[in-house]
Design an enzyme around this catalytic site. Structure first.
Site, PDB file in Angstrom:
ATOM      1  N   GLY A  43     -12.602  -1.555  66.867  1.00 46.43           N
ATOM      2  CA  GLY A  43     -12.061  -2.667  67.621  1.00 46.43           C
ATOM      3  C   GLY A  43     -13.157  -3.367  68.408  1.00 46.43           C
ATOM      4  N   CYS A  44     -12.916  -4.618  68.763  1.00 43.03           N
ATOM      5  CA  CYS A  44     -13.952  -5.406  69.444  1.00 43.03           C
ATOM      6  C   CYS A  44     -14.248  -4.878  70.846  1.00 43.03           C
ATOM      7  CB  CYS A  44     -13.552  -6.876  69.484  1.00 43.03           C
ATOM      8  SG  CYS A  44     -11.899  -7.199  70.129  1.00 43.03           S
ATOM      9  N   TYR A  45     -13.198  -4.650  71.641  1.00 36.33           N
ATOM     10  CA  TYR A  45     -13.418  -4.080  72.968  1.00 36.33           C
ATOM     11  C   TYR A  45     -14.062  -2.707  72.848  1.00 36.33           C
ATOM     12  CZ  TYR A  45     -10.477  -7.405  75.657  1.00 36.33           C
ATOM     13  OH  TYR A  45      -9.964  -8.506  76.292  1.00 36.33           O
ATOM     14  N   ALA A  46     -13.557  -1.908  71.904  1.00 39.41           N
ATOM     15  CA  ALA A  46     -14.082  -0.559  71.736  1.00 39.41           C
ATOM     16  C   ALA A  46     -15.573  -0.583  71.436  1.00 39.41           C
ATOM     17  CB  ALA A  46     -13.329   0.161  70.621  1.00 39.41           C
TER      18      ALA A  46
ATOM     19  N   SER B  21     -17.822  -2.809  72.324  1.00 39.94           N
ATOM     20  CA  SER B  21     -18.607  -3.170  73.512  1.00 39.94           C
ATOM     21  C   SER B  21     -18.697  -2.014  74.496  1.00 39.94           C
ATOM     22  CB  SER B  21     -18.013  -4.410  74.192  1.00 39.94           C
ATOM     23  OG  SER B  21     -16.765  -4.126  74.783  1.00 39.94           O
TER      24      SER B  21
END
EC number: 1.2.1.38
Length: 344
Positions: free
Chosen positions: A147-150, A152
């Site tokens: 995932g994108c947040y994950a 970062s």
């Protein structure tokens, strides 16, 4: 040329994959599929592709048959059955959704309401964070793109947890994302009048990337990593800024911590450690596959602060998917991903 297909080619992730793969020197886009837009050219949905990549949307089975590698840019829960068919036909699959991000089926069921349809596929799959699982990515047919947040948050924490420098619990991840992180389907929060000139938290302490981050980091370092994760919606198209707060286990100067990060990421193409005193910002990574990390320290409260920035459509999604493809196919990881950040 390697033939690469995209199942779910008309969403934001699918469109970004088309844009990037069109500039890749070692692959050819064999086709794209869409249920809603079957039979229509991609340029009828995104005018930027007019007379450049005028691919016509086909059905899923045709894409499987004529592709060597398949990206699945679908909502979570729809990829498992397709991957089972594709793997049976000896194709490599990169799932851009959450179906293959978890090893713990109970977590997947709790947060996504789905079960593992074929447990053996999940045993073979690899979590596609190159900086963590590069060797495993080379050897698998099934890659679960993070995932994108994950991405970062994990990139910000990997060096600290690998060196046992911070307490594993009490980590706070305060994260902000652009509108594209919500996907193409319109929701109440993504209406222009609700997001323009506004800044809101959502799914507070209840976001699906929380268990993804905790499971990945806990399994990787044999620790019980716990964090409080709060996402926010920024009134911008793309980009993520994550500010992570952690408590050091022992006294270390910021210079020493910076050196440990620099050593950890010294051979990574897309992770850039900013000099001390500088602050990561979304404008520094926009439209690129880079992640910028800056380090800071709150002396009064003994908190290490890590700021991680990436483009959610690039290193947070399609760019990282292509990085995983390059690894799986034995190409240079930078192939097709050398675009520099937009400066404005």
């Amino acid at each position: 040329m390697i033939q690469v297909g995209i199942i779910g080619g008309t969403g934001y992730v699918g469109a970004e994959l088309i844009r990037l793969l069109s500039n890749h020197n070692k692959v050819n886009i064999s086709g794209i599929s869409s249920v809603k837009y079957r039979g229509k050219p991609i340029s009828s949905i995104y005018s930027g592709f007019y007379q450049t990549d005028d691919l016509e949307c086909e059905n899923q089975q045709d894409i499987i048959e004529k592709s060597d590698l398949i990206f699945l840019a679908l909502p979570s829960g729809l990829s498992q059955a397709i991957v089972e068919k594709a793997v049976y036909e000896n194709k490599i699959c990169i799932d851009m959704g959450a179906d293959f991000r978890f090893k713990n089926e109970n977590l997947y069921k709790k947060w996504y309401g789905k079960t593992f349809l074929n447990k053996s596929l999940h045993e073979k799959s690899v979590y596609g964070l190159p900086e963590l699982n590069r060797d495993e990515i080379r050897r698998t047919q099934i890659i679960g793109n993070p995932g994108c947040y994950a991405t970062s948050v994990e990139l910000a924490l990997l060096p600290l947890l690998s060196e046992n420098l911070i307490e594993e619990d009490g980590i706070i991840a305060d994260c902000k994302s652009g509108i594209t992180g919500s996907g193409k389907e319109l929701t109440e929060s993504s209406h222009f009048v609700n997001c323009n000139e506004n800044f809101t938290a959502y799914k507070v302490a209840n976001h699906r990337h929380t268990p993804e981050i905790e499971e990945t980091l806990s399994n990787s370092f044999k620790k019980n990593v716990k964090l409080t994760f709060v996402p926010h919606l920024l009134p911008i198209n793309r980009g993520i800024l994550s500010t992570i707060y952690a408590t050091p286990k022992k006294a270390l100067s910021l210079e020493e911590v910076h050196e440990k990060y620099s050593q950890f990421y010294k051979n990574e193409n897309f992770i850039k450690m900013l000099p001390l005193g500088e602050v990561s910002k979304i404008s520094g990574v926009r439209l690129s596959n880079y992640c910028h990390i800056s380090l800071h320290y709150d002396d009064d409260n003994n908190k290490l602060i890590v700021i991680s920035c990436l483009d959610n459509m690039m290193k947070g999604s399609a760019g990282q998917g292509i990085q995983n493809m390059n690894i799986a196919l034995g190409f240079s990881e930078k192939e097709g991903l050398t675009t520099l950040p937009a400066v404005f």
